[in-house]
Design a protein around this motif. Structure first.
Motif, mmCIF file in Angstrom:
data_model
loop_
_atom_site.group_PDB
_atom_site.id
_atom_site.type_symbol
_atom_site.label_atom_id
_atom_site.label_comp_id
_atom_site.label_asym_id
_atom_site.label_seq_id
_atom_site.Cartn_x
_atom_site.Cartn_y
_atom_site.Cartn_z
ATOM 1 N N ASP A 144 2.242 3.160 5.273
ATOM 2 C CA ASP A 144 2.835 3.964 4.199
ATOM 3 C C ASP A 144 4.223 3.432 3.942
ATOM 4 N N ASN A 145 4.970 4.176 3.105
ATOM 5 C CA ASN A 145 6.302 3.683 2.753
ATOM 6 C C ASN A 145 7.322 3.883 3.868
ATOM 7 N N GLN A 146 6.896 4.372 5.015
ATOM 8 C CA GLN A 146 7.769 4.495 6.180
ATOM 9 C C GLN A 146 7.438 3.429 7.239
ATOM 10 N N ASP A 160 3.646 2.490 14.593
ATOM 11 C CA ASP A 160 4.900 2.301 13.856
ATOM 12 C C ASP A 160 5.216 0.816 13.761
ATOM 13 N N SER A 162 7.638 -0.178 11.529
ATOM 14 C CA SER A 162 8.883 -0.206 10.758
ATOM 15 C C SER A 162 9.923 -1.127 11.394
ATOM 16 N N ARG A 168 9.957 -4.381 6.908
ATOM 17 C CA ARG A 168 11.218 -3.874 6.353
ATOM 18 C C ARG A 168 11.562 -4.591 5.063
#
Length: 625
Positions: A144-146, A160, A162, A168
């Motif tokens: 997703d956008n996270q 995760d 990110s 990023r």
């Protein structure tokens, strides 16, 4: 210029019929060493001149070959380095094509309806099928956008991502992005990731579609390229972490930083460049590198590096130079050998032999000869003259050596004789003093004192008289000494009636020579015993007959002096302590002790019917003459 000459040097040369060459060589051989060296600066031998000409002729060619080899080697070295840059460009092109293929896949998937509408079951089916069909891909993931995984064939939902640079960058910049070296979370495989943003119908970024590329696939790609075995290929990410290295080497493992100095030069240098440095394995190499950009304005995402060992890059030049120099050296040696052979064939060795012999003679080696064949040629005539000169010089030198040896021997003999004379004078004076002292204590009659002392001193004088009359001043003929003592004793010793008759016999010949240290005691002993026989050894008819016998057994001598009188007052044997009071017997006993001999008093021994005194003493071999 002064010249050192020896007597008679020029006479043999004159016998060569006025040969100028002979005179020059003879004179040249007499120059001092310094003068020869001075002349050697300006005069070369024939062989030296030929060698110098040969070297002078070939030296320019050698220099040309060396310079040409250096230039050709530099060209080859530049060619090797240029090839390294071409290899960098080829590898870069292969990588960019791989990146473009990955980008097209991600853009195509992102344009599909299931990815725009977030249809996760369909996404899983599509990504799983692609993963099976493309072995170079480690995994796909949709976030997703996270940056949280929503769909992946291998990663669980909710993982995760990110923290990954490619995720990023894709979310932040909204464009296709490359990451950094990673160990894939799905399987821990060394990988390089890429990411592409996903947008909805309005164009808003809803997440990221990521792919992880297996770095092992690079090896298969580069194996299909023709790369020299000595070259190394390295690829790093934008942090200097090694993501690929060929050939595999424990000193250059994947996943660790490259050498700091090399990373600094690539990071701070031009987009494409080169440098010479030691690698992580300690090998000095020439490196060609390039920073690879995804787009013109973007930062580099990898660095491609090709290294060529410096000994390979410069080795070709060195090999060419060594080969050319070796060939030229071989040619030079052949030429020098030919020059030497030509000199020996054209110019006779006789001239060199003459010069060598002349120098040897001038240095004092008079036995030197040319040993050249005789003939009518100038060299033969000159050789004959030099040999005759050497013979005459050698003969004169031998005569001088003989004279010197005779003089040295005579001088040494005189020195020894002088020391011996001083020693003898000292010993004789000491002995005379001892005799005077003993005589004075044992005689109250001055006439008897004078007669006995004269007899003993004359016995000693007889030894020295015979010494200076003898050709050998170091030894005395014992038989002659005993004969002279007998004559003196008959003349000096007190007696009445007819003169004593003396019979003397020397066994083993009439020429026994003894040194003075034996001759003087022996003379005194004989004189004492004969004097005693003249006084007490008359027979019944009133005559005195004295017998003297000297014989030798090995290194032992036996002296017997006897008469024809009534003998000793005893049957035989030496007088007892109470009887040994006469000065004569005391003196005889002391002298026998000096000779380290033994003393016997006998009656009726040998040819004698009366008293006999027998002395036995050893004589060292070096005291016999």
């Amino acid at each position: 210029m002064n010249k050192v000459r020896s007597p008679g040097i020029t006479e043999p040369v004159a016998e060569c019929g006025g040969s100028g060459i002979a005179l020059v060589i003879a004179r040249r051989s007499l120059y001092t060493e310094k003068e020869v060296c001075v002349q050697g600066k300006f005069i070369l031998s024939v062989r030296s001149a030929l060698l110098l000409v040969t070297v002078s002729a070939l030296l320019p060619a050698l220099l040309i070959i060396i310079v040409s080899g250096v230039e050709h080697g530099r060209t080859l070295e530049q060619s090797v380095r240029a090839e390294a840059h071409r290899q960098v460009e080829s590898i870069t092109q292969v990588h960019l094509e791989t990146v473009q293929a990955v980008q097209r896949i991600l853009e195509t998937l992102g344009a599909l309806e299931p990815f725009q509408e977030d249809n996760r079951p369909v996404q899983t089916l599509v990504l799983s099928a692609l993963l099976r069909d493309n072995s170079e891909i480690v995994n796909f993931a949709v976030t997703d956008n996270q940056g949280i995984v929503t769909t992946s064939p291998l990663l669980p939902t909710g993982t995760d991502l990110s923290d990954r640079a490619h995720v990023r960058n894709a979310l932040g910049k909204g464009r296709f992005s490359a990451g950094e070296f990673v160990l894939a979370r799905a399987g821990g495989i060394p990988s390089f990731p890429f990411a592409h943003p996903l947008r909805d119908a309005t164009g808003a970024i809803t997440g990221v579609l990521a792919v992880v590329y297996n770095l092992g696939d690079y090896r298969e790609l580069f194996d299909r390229m023709t790369l020299p075995e000595s070259n190394i290929v390295g690829i790093t990410d934008n942090r200097g972490i090694r993501i690929f290295y060929r050939p595999e080497n424990l000193a250059n493992p994947v996943g660790v930083p490259i050498a700091d100095e090399n990373w600094r030069r690539m990071r701070d240098g031009e987009e494409t460049g080169s440098f010479i440095s030691d690698g992580s394995d300690g090998v000095l190499r020439y490196y060609a590198y390039r920073r690879v950009l995804l787009r013109a304005s973007a930062d580099p995402h990898i660095y491609v590096l090709v290294g060529v060992p410096e000994d390979v890059a410069a080795g070709a030049a060195r090999r060419i130079i060594v080969r050319n120099v070796a060939l030229m050296a071989a040619v030079l040696l052949l030429a020098l050998a030919a020059a030497i052979l030509l000199g020996d064939l054209v110019f006779s060795r006789g001239f060199r032999v003459l010069v060598s012999t002349a120098h040897a003679i001038s240095e004092g080696r008079l036995e030197a000869r040319t040993n050249l064949p005789r003939g009518r040629s100038e060299i033969a005539v000159l050789a004959s003259a030099v040999d005759r000169m050497a013979v005459r010089l050698q003969k004169r030198e031998e005569e001088k050596e003989t004279e010197r040896a005779i003089l040295d021997r005579s001088l040494r003999e005189k020195e020894v004789l002088l020391r011996e004379i001083h020693h003898r004078v000292k010993n004789n004076m000491q002995m005379i003093l001892s005799i005077v002292s003993l005589q004075q204590e044992n005689s109250g009659d001055m006439v008897h004192f004078r007669s006995a002392l004269e007899s003993r001193i004359r016995a000693m004088a007889a030894v020295h008289e015979m010494l200076y009359e003898s050709p050998d001043v170091a030894a005395v003929d014992v038989s002659s000494l005993l004969q002279r003592l007998a004559e003196m004793t008959v003349w000096i010793a007190p007696h009445t009636g007819p003169a004593p008759r003396i019979l003397m016999k020397v066994e083993g010949g009439t020429s026994i020579f003894l040194s003075i240290e034996y001759a003087v005691p022996l003379a005194l002993i004989t004189s004492e015993v004969m004097t005693n026989s003249c006084k007490y050894g008359r027979n019944a008819e009133g005559a005195v007959e004295i017998s003297i016998t000297l014989d030798r057994v090995g290194d032992t001598f036996h002296l017997s002096v006897g008469d024809s009188g009534v003998g000793f007052p005893r049957k035989a044997g030496p007088p007892g302590p109470a009887e040994e009071t006469g000065l004569g017997l005391q003196l005889v006993s002391a002298l026998v002790s000096q000779l380290k001999g033994s003393l016997e008093f006998l009656n009726g021994y040998g040819h004698c019917s009366g008293a006999v005194v027998r002395v036995t003493f050893p004589v060292a071999e070096d005291r016999l003459h």
